[in-house]
Enzyme design. Structure first.
Site, PDB file in Angstrom:
ATOM      1  N   LYS A 157      69.211  13.893  59.514  1.00 42.77           N
ATOM      2  CA  LYS A 157      68.027  13.379  59.125  1.00 42.77           C
ATOM      3  C   LYS A 157      66.954  13.194  60.398  1.00 42.77           C
ATOM      4  CE  LYS A 157      68.098  13.490  55.862  1.00 42.77           C
ATOM      5  NZ  LYS A 157      68.913  13.868  54.843  1.00 42.77           N
ATOM      6  N   HIS A 187      86.463  15.567  74.670  1.00 39.68           N
ATOM      7  CA  HIS A 187      86.865  17.131  74.559  1.00 39.68           C
ATOM      8  C   HIS A 187      85.678  18.026  74.981  1.00 39.68           C
ATOM      9  CE1 HIS A 187      90.959  15.872  73.452  1.00 39.68           C
ATOM     10  NE2 HIS A 187      90.383  15.349  72.377  1.00 39.68           N
ATOM     11  N   TRP A 233      57.138  30.090  50.386  1.00 42.84           N
ATOM     12  CA  TRP A 233      57.611  29.783  51.529  1.00 42.84           C
ATOM     13  C   TRP A 233      58.225  31.102  52.159  1.00 42.84           C
ATOM     14  CZ3 TRP A 233      63.079  29.404  52.924  1.00 42.84           C
ATOM     15  CH2 TRP A 233      63.110  28.592  54.020  1.00 42.84           C
ATOM     16  N   GLU A 262      75.169  13.062  58.756  1.00 44.44           N
ATOM     17  CA  GLU A 262      73.922  12.819  58.043  1.00 44.44           C
ATOM     18  C   GLU A 262      72.927  12.256  58.624  1.00 44.44           C
ATOM     19  OE1 GLU A 262      72.560  14.021  55.471  1.00 44.44           O
ATOM     20  OE2 GLU A 262      71.300  12.706  54.754  1.00 44.44           O
ATOM     21  N   ASN A 302      59.505  34.623  43.143  1.00 45.71           N
ATOM     22  CA  ASN A 302      60.395  33.858  44.126  1.00 45.71           C
ATOM     23  C   ASN A 302      61.895  34.717  44.114  1.00 45.71           C
ATOM     24  OD1 ASN A 302      58.587  31.817  43.790  1.00 45.71           O
ATOM     25  ND2 ASN A 302      60.022  30.399  42.571  1.00 45.71           N
ATOM     26  N   GLY A 303      62.599  34.471  45.423  1.00 40.11           N
ATOM     27  CA  GLY A 303      63.877  35.293  45.459  1.00 40.11           C
ATOM     28  C   GLY A 303      63.686  36.189  46.637  1.00 40.11           C
TER      29      GLY A 303
HETATM   30  C1  F6R Z   1      68.478  17.687  53.840  1.00 44.83           C
HETATM   31  C2  F6R Z   1      68.289  18.165  52.642  1.00 44.83           C
HETATM   32  C3  F6R Z   1      68.978  19.467  52.587  1.00 44.83           C
HETATM   33  C4  F6R Z   1      69.780  19.457  51.086  1.00 44.83           C
HETATM   34  C5  F6R Z   1      70.253  20.752  50.867  1.00 44.83           C
HETATM   35  C6  F6R Z   1      71.197  21.137  49.482  1.00 44.83           C
HETATM   36  O1  F6R Z   1      67.807  16.324  53.794  1.00 44.83           O
HETATM   37  O2  F6R Z   1      67.652  17.786  51.799  1.00 44.83           O
HETATM   38  O3  F6R Z   1      69.914  19.886  53.456  1.00 44.83           O
HETATM   39  O4  F6R Z   1      70.562  18.521  51.012  1.00 44.83           O
HETATM   40  O5  F6R Z   1      69.142  21.854  51.005  1.00 44.83           O
HETATM   41  O6  F6R Z   1      69.940  20.611  48.473  1.00 44.83           O
HETATM   42  P1  F6R Z   1      70.607  20.362  47.011  1.00 44.83           P
HETATM   43  O7  F6R Z   1      71.385  19.095  47.051  1.00 44.83           O
HETATM   44  O8  F6R Z   1      69.450  20.503  46.255  1.00 44.83           O
HETATM   45  O9  F6R Z   1      71.435  21.368  46.505  1.00 44.83           O
END
Ligand code: F6R
Length: 626
Positions: free
Chosen positions: A503, A522, A75, A499, A111-112
């Site tokens: 989404k 505001h 990625w 949220e 990774n990293g």
């Molecule tokens: C949104 C989503 C991300 C994760 C965020 C934290 O749908 O999945 O915003 O919530 O990257 O990930 P976790 O919960 O694995 O630490």
């Protein structure tokens, strides 16, 4: 997010590598590749910006085989998602250019993020190393090569000592055909112990079906694997004993069943996920949150911690952060405990005022999110050692590094957009609220019984909300033609509006913003036109009349409203007003219900727009880089 698989065996490991990558595929990636020690050809490499299935087809047509190898899904962080930036990276010595340089000696996946890669690159270039990518990873391959004097383990150990940043790496060497060396700091890496074969992976899930004997490598570990043995050195370079754990075999490639996408499946799994998460909860006892020690539930005891703390600090990212925002309302109104919620990536870099009597709560689906882990470590470094995680992966770094834990049982979440993890986090956080209230003597017995009863009824209540899907599809058809949307909520439902907006933008690419409804006048009211759908979460709570005034402000400006309203709210459908009636009023627990139509709205709008719902562009599951 990036994935690593490595193997040293007496059998051809190419199918294991590819299968491992396909198990990590759901996390999102933009290229993939593998390298094996192919006896006649030295190191052989195949890379593609296509899917893992195409990588498989390519290795089959090229007859790639080997007993030792490494593989990766990338990625992109440094350098575009093109083949020459895909892993594995080779080390090249001097030559006219990278392609004519002496044959590769080292192949590496990573990774990293390496923070000092520019300085290292300049130093290696000055020594004649040729670079063929824009990645920070290629630097590590050359660096290992520069230290190589016949022993890959020693070369890796010397090289990682020069790295600043986060890494999990797996390395093979042309001159040592039976060996894979791995190292980790800041990014997860596990060792899989097999019979006469050993494996590496960034997540045990990649090794499902290959071995269930897993060693979770620790910060600074370097591991040397060969088919018949493995060896781990700790951060200090000395031999390190690490426990081999038997992990529950689960395959990431869960069946879709009747569903079209994992996101849809996971939305519909919520009644089951909540029921599983609450299974065995007979009463509110601190033991529900006891730490997970090396040998199961024998870790730290929550009882003492809950009595000792007088504040809560919640650290999380994204969707998990929003569940924390909702929990703040519960913790302050029910348990009367001052609560601060911080975006992990902000908290770790700001000056804050630590208080050792704080319970630090991390919330994470994956338990491997780099920002949340770093924020946790930052809080610990400030002297706050009472830590608890609400997490969906019992074997994750988050659970290992926190004193106390509540493991949600959402099951593997494959869709990149988090859904069932969110509602199970809310269930865990509500239980935590009750447990803290009880520890502080603020939970009358009658209230405990009532709350437990309501929690147990949640799966049924969720089923009724899921039955609203056809009405939500009607909304989605209208949203699919829009490019902007506003989400409004008040109080406990403001995080639900946030949220819902997250989404929608994640899976449909529609620009969506959430506001506490009282904030509308505001500033954001200026955005409202007939082209801007405004979603409102309208439970029948103490703020209902205030919210209704805010909705009038929208209608008066020609805005079109989409309202999730409880019964008895006297909010009715009409011109410019679309109402979905929520089946039950659920008081403090209503965020768990109101979020569901918003998840469905995002899902079906994405369907109508034809986006890749389970793997939205640019996003990855489990963000293990900063
Ligand atoms: C949104 C989503 C991300 C994760 C965020 C934290 O749908 O999945 O915003 O919530 O990257 O990930 P976790 O919960 O694995 O630490």
């Amino acid at each position: 997010m990036c994935g690593i698989v490595g193997a040293a065996s007496h059998r051809d490991i190419v199918p294991i590598l590819v299968q491992g990558l396909s198990r990590l595929e759901y996390r999102g990636y933009d290229s993939c590749g593998l390298a094996v020690h192919a006896s006649a050809r030295g190191l052989a490499r195949t890379r593609t910006t296509s899917r893992v299935a195409d990588l498989m087809a390519q290795v089959q047509s090229e007859h790639v085989q080997g007993l030792t190898g490494i593989a990766h899904t990338r990625w992109a962080t440094h350098g575009a998602p093109v083949v020459h930036n895909a892993h594995p990276h080779f080390s090249h010595g001097t030559g006219a250019d990278a392609e004519t340089a002496r044959p590769a000696r080292v192949a590496l996946v990573h990774n990293g993020i390496i923070e000092n890669h520019e300085a290292l690159r300049a130093a290696l270039q000055a020594r004649g190393y040729l670079f063929s990518s824009q990645t920070d990873t290629e630097v590590i391959a050359h660096l290992i090569d520069s230290h190589y004097q016949g022993d890959l383990f020693e070369a890796v150990t010397a090289a990682v000592a020069q790295l600043h940043g986060a890494y999990a790496i797996a390395v093979i060497c042309r001159d040592e055909p039976q060996r894979v060396v791995g190292a980790r700091a800041g990014s997860p890496l596990v060792l899989g112990v097999g019979q006469g074969e050993h494996f590496l992976a960034s997540d045990a899930m990649a090794l499902a079906g290959v071995t269930d004997q897993i060693v979770y490598l620790e910060e600074g570990d370097v591991v040397d694997l060969q088919p018949g043995r493995y060896w781990i050195a700790g951060r200090d370079g000395r031999p390190a004993e690490r426990k081999v754990r038997t992990v529950q075999a689960h395959s990431g490639a869960a069946e879709l069943g009747p569903y079209r996408h994992y996101m849809q499946k996971e939305i519909f799994e919520q009644p089951r996920a909540i029921a599983d998460t609450l299974e065995g909860v007979e009463g509110i006892v601190p033991e529900l949150f006891d730490g997970i020690g090396q040998d199961g539930r024998t870790g730290a005891s929550a009882h003492r911690v809950f009595q000792a703390i007088d504040k809560v600090l919640i650290l999380a990212c994204g969707t998990s952060y929003y569940s924390g925002c909702a929990a703040k309302y519960w913790l302050e109104s029910v348990a009367k405990i001052p609560t601060q919620v911080e975006i992990a990536s902000e908290y770790r870099y700001r000056d804050s005022v630590p208080d050792p009597k704080t319970l630090v709560v991390t919330i994470s689906q994956s338990g491997e999110t780099a920002d949340t882990l770093a924020a946790l470590r930052h809080a610990q470094s400030l002297g706050m050692h009472e830590t608890l995680t609400i997490c969906n992966v019992a074997t994750s770094a988050m659970v290992r590094e926190c004193k106390l834990a509540y493991i949600t049982r959402a099951g593997v979440e494959i869709g990149v957009a988090s859904t069932k993890a969110f509602t199970t986090q809310l269930a865990g956080l509500f239980l935590l609220t009750l447990a803290l209230a009880q520890a502080k003597g603020r939970l009358p017995e009658a209230d405990e019984a009532r709350w437990l009863h309501e929690m147990r009824h949640l799966p049924v209540a969720l089923q009724k909300v899921l039955a609203l899907e056809p009405q939500v599809i009607g909304w989605a058809e209208q949203f699919a033609r829009k490019e902007n949307a506003l989400f409004l909520g008040r109080g406990l439902h403001y995080p639900i509006a946030m949220e819902g907006a997250l989404k929608l933008k994640e899976v449909t690419y529609i620009h969506a913003e959430a506001y506490a409804a009282g904030e509308l006048k505001h500033g954001p009211l200026a955005l409202v036109t007939a082209e801007m759908p405004v979603v409102a979460v309208a439970p029948n709570d103490a703020l209902l009349e205030k919210l209704k005034s805010n909705l009038q402000e929208v209608r008066a400006r020609g805005g079109v409203l989409y309202v999730l309203a409880d019964a008895d709210t006297r909010i009715e459908s009409g011109e410019g007003m679309h109402v979905i009636r929520m089946p039950e009023h659920y008081g403090l627990l209503s965020p768990l219900l109101h979020v569901v139509p918003l998840q469905l709205l995002a899902y079906h709008t994405a369907g109508a727009r034809g986006t890749d719902v389970d793997k939205p562009r640019n996003l990855a599951k489990s963000v293990t880089v900063e």
